[in-house]
Design an enzyme around this catalytic site. Sequence first.
Site, PDB file in Angstrom:
ATOM      1  CE  LYS A  80      -1.301   2.895 -13.081  1.00 47.34           C
ATOM      2  NZ  LYS A  80      -2.004   2.688 -11.817  1.00 47.34           N
ATOM      3  N   GLY A 179       2.387  -6.155   3.994  1.00 45.52           N
ATOM      4  CA  GLY A 179       3.028  -4.881   3.673  1.00 45.52           C
ATOM      5  C   GLY A 179       2.069  -3.732   3.952  1.00 45.52           C
ATOM      6  CE1 TYR A 183       1.452  -4.000  11.490  1.00 47.67           C
ATOM      7  CE2 TYR A 183       0.961  -1.812  10.617  1.00 47.67           C
ATOM      8  CZ  TYR A 183       1.348  -2.624  11.666  1.00 47.67           C
ATOM      9  OH  TYR A 183       1.613  -2.070  12.888  1.00 47.67           O
TER      10      TYR A 183
HETATM   11  P1  NAD Z   1       3.490  -3.719  -0.288  1.00 44.98           P
HETATM   12  O1  NAD Z   1       4.656  -3.905  -1.199  1.00 44.98           O
HETATM   13  O2  NAD Z   1       3.551  -2.710   0.778  1.00 44.98           O
HETATM   14  O3  NAD Z   1       3.131  -5.119   0.390  1.00 44.98           O
HETATM   15  C1  NAD Z   1       3.202  -6.342  -0.257  1.00 44.98           C
HETATM   16  C2  NAD Z   1       3.893  -7.307   0.700  1.00 44.98           C
HETATM   17  O4  NAD Z   1       3.882  -8.596   0.107  1.00 44.98           O
HETATM   18  C3  NAD Z   1       5.359  -6.937   0.958  1.00 44.98           C
HETATM   19  O5  NAD Z   1       5.581  -6.826   2.342  1.00 44.98           O
HETATM   20  C4  NAD Z   1       6.126  -8.102   0.344  1.00 44.98           C
HETATM   21  O6  NAD Z   1       7.292  -8.436   1.080  1.00 44.98           O
HETATM   22  C5  NAD Z   1       5.112  -9.210   0.396  1.00 44.98           C
HETATM   23  N1  NAD Z   1       5.335 -10.270  -0.574  1.00 44.98           N
HETATM   24  C6  NAD Z   1       5.826 -10.181  -1.829  1.00 44.98           C
HETATM   25  N2  NAD Z   1       5.889 -11.393  -2.396  1.00 44.98           N
HETATM   26  C7  NAD Z   1       5.422 -12.276  -1.495  1.00 44.98           C
HETATM   27  C8  NAD Z   1       5.244 -13.663  -1.493  1.00 44.98           C
HETATM   28  N3  NAD Z   1       5.562 -14.424  -2.528  1.00 44.98           N
HETATM   29  N4  NAD Z   1       4.733 -14.244  -0.379  1.00 44.98           N
HETATM   30  C9  NAD Z   1       4.420 -13.493   0.693  1.00 44.98           C
HETATM   31  N5  NAD Z   1       4.577 -12.164   0.751  1.00 44.98           N
HETATM   32  C10 NAD Z   1       5.073 -11.556  -0.332  1.00 44.98           C
HETATM   33  O7  NAD Z   1       2.248  -3.483  -1.258  1.00 44.98           O
HETATM   34  P2  NAD Z   1       0.765  -3.039  -0.889  1.00 44.98           P
HETATM   35  O8  NAD Z   1       0.671  -1.567  -1.065  1.00 44.98           O
HETATM   36  O9  NAD Z   1       0.304  -3.667   0.360  1.00 44.98           O
HETATM   37  O10 NAD Z   1       0.012  -3.683  -2.117  1.00 44.98           O
HETATM   38  C11 NAD Z   1      -0.311  -5.058  -2.135  1.00 44.98           C
HETATM   39  C12 NAD Z   1      -1.194  -5.318  -3.347  1.00 44.98           C
HETATM   40  O11 NAD Z   1      -2.344  -4.487  -3.258  1.00 44.98           O
HETATM   41  C13 NAD Z   1      -0.540  -4.988  -4.683  1.00 44.98           C
HETATM   42  O12 NAD Z   1      -1.012  -5.908  -5.642  1.00 44.98           O
HETATM   43  C14 NAD Z   1      -1.075  -3.609  -5.000  1.00 44.98           C
HETATM   44  O13 NAD Z   1      -1.087  -3.351  -6.384  1.00 44.98           O
HETATM   45  C15 NAD Z   1      -2.479  -3.696  -4.435  1.00 44.98           C
HETATM   46  N6  NAD Z   1      -3.059  -2.388  -4.136  1.00 44.98           N
HETATM   47  C16 NAD Z   1      -2.530  -1.581  -3.173  1.00 44.98           C
HETATM   48  C17 NAD Z   1      -3.110  -0.343  -2.913  1.00 44.98           C
HETATM   49  C18 NAD Z   1      -2.577   0.570  -1.843  1.00 44.98           C
HETATM   50  O14 NAD Z   1      -3.286   1.536  -1.480  1.00 44.98           O
HETATM   51  N7  NAD Z   1      -1.417   0.338  -1.295  1.00 44.98           N
HETATM   52  C19 NAD Z   1      -4.235   0.067  -3.650  1.00 44.98           C
HETATM   53  C20 NAD Z   1      -4.784  -0.795  -4.618  1.00 44.98           C
HETATM   54  C21 NAD Z   1      -4.172  -2.024  -4.851  1.00 44.98           C
END
Ligand code: NAD
Length: 367
Positions: A80, A179, A183
């Site tokens: 990382k 998010g 979604y």
């Molecule tokens: P994102 O920021 O697009 O979505 C997260 C959503 O959670 C946002 O819309 C935010 O408004 C909402 N949120 C934040 N705090 C909240 C709360 N207290 N209550 C309700 N909703 C809340 O992020 P993402 O890409 O969807 O990632 C979500 C998780 O998945 C993270 O922990 C990330 O590390 C993990 N992740 C994502 C990916 C990826 O490909 N995007 C890959 C591996 C892990």
Amino acid sequence: MKKFDYMEEFKHEQLIYFYDKTTGLKGITCIHDTSLGPALGGTRLWEYEDEEEAVLDVLRLSKGMTYKAACAGLNLGGGKTVLIGDSKKVKSEGYFRGLGRYVQSLNGRYITAEDVNTSTTDMMYVAMETDYVVGLPGKSGNPSPVTAWGAFMGIRASLKEVFGSESFQGKSFAVQGAGQTGYYLIKFLLGDYSDVNNWKKYNEKPKKIYFTEINEAHIERLKKEYPEVEFVKPEDIYGLDVDVFVPCALGGVINDTTISKLKAKIVAGTANNVLKEAKHGELLKEKGILYGPDYIMNAGGLINVAHELQGYNFETAMSDVDKIYGRLLEIYAIAKAENISVSSAGDKFAEKRIEIMRNVRANFIKR
Ligand code: NAD
């Protein structure tokens, strides 16, 4: 912080500091373990309080990547990079090309990608200076739908484990965060598979999906597109009478306060570091709640992007992402046989694979 003590305890291989005087680029790369192959992990840009906080983050995140890649069946190690700075101020062509040069200096021991506050566009600048970057525009594409697909497969495996059938017909879900990943996961549960090119289709219908969010735009999007998905306030998501709690927002959401509220039989989503502490994995087990370990559940994006290293092919990548289903069942079986929490079983699974591959490749063969 005693860095060597930490590295010794958690078996980190290498910690590298770099600085560029022209652009102010200040970063740290950590290579945790390369037994399986080059260390892969994204570059996170964050305004850390101090250097110590950044070091601890990169040490922890790189170790997490080792376990994630090992469990995902990839021939990759864990690494990382963290960059210390304000993402609204520091970004420029020079800044990311500077990063690319430092990545190149590691000569393939470390491969980077986008992460928090860095984008595929930033990675295009990185790619001008190094061969060791993945997740570029026009290749494996947006990782989020594929991460959500992997978690969807993980949820199916968890349903199979708890209810004897992987079908989500008649099951209920509480999704925290709609998010990038939450979604898409909701869309898959509702039978819309267009974001993964209709890779597979399931003719099953959930009984009910609830969701919570704090971002107004994300709330409105779901309400408009899928009015049947019911919005609840963030504090109400834990206590709902559902089959699956699906964390797709923050880390640390399974903790002393929330565990007692849970009525779900399964906790499985896309979020990283779902358990506040390791003891919360044990507490879930005591409560008879099955936990889908986060780094296995959300490995879809990593598996997808890693396929760029062998020339990206959507079908091959998705077939590998689908394997999350079988892998989870294997880990659940270890947990049951050894009477340990699934998070410990996940760790054992990763460590065993690393150990076996290290030994398999220990003999001398002339090539
Ligand atoms: P994102 O920021 O697009 O979505 C997260 C959503 O959670 C946002 O819309 C935010 O408004 C909402 N949120 C934040 N705090 C909240 C709360 N207290 N209550 C309700 N909703 C809340 O992020 P993402 O890409 O969807 O990632 C979500 C998780 O998945 C993270 O922990 C990330 O590390 C993990 N992740 C994502 C990916 C990826 O490909 N995007 C890959 C591996 C892990």
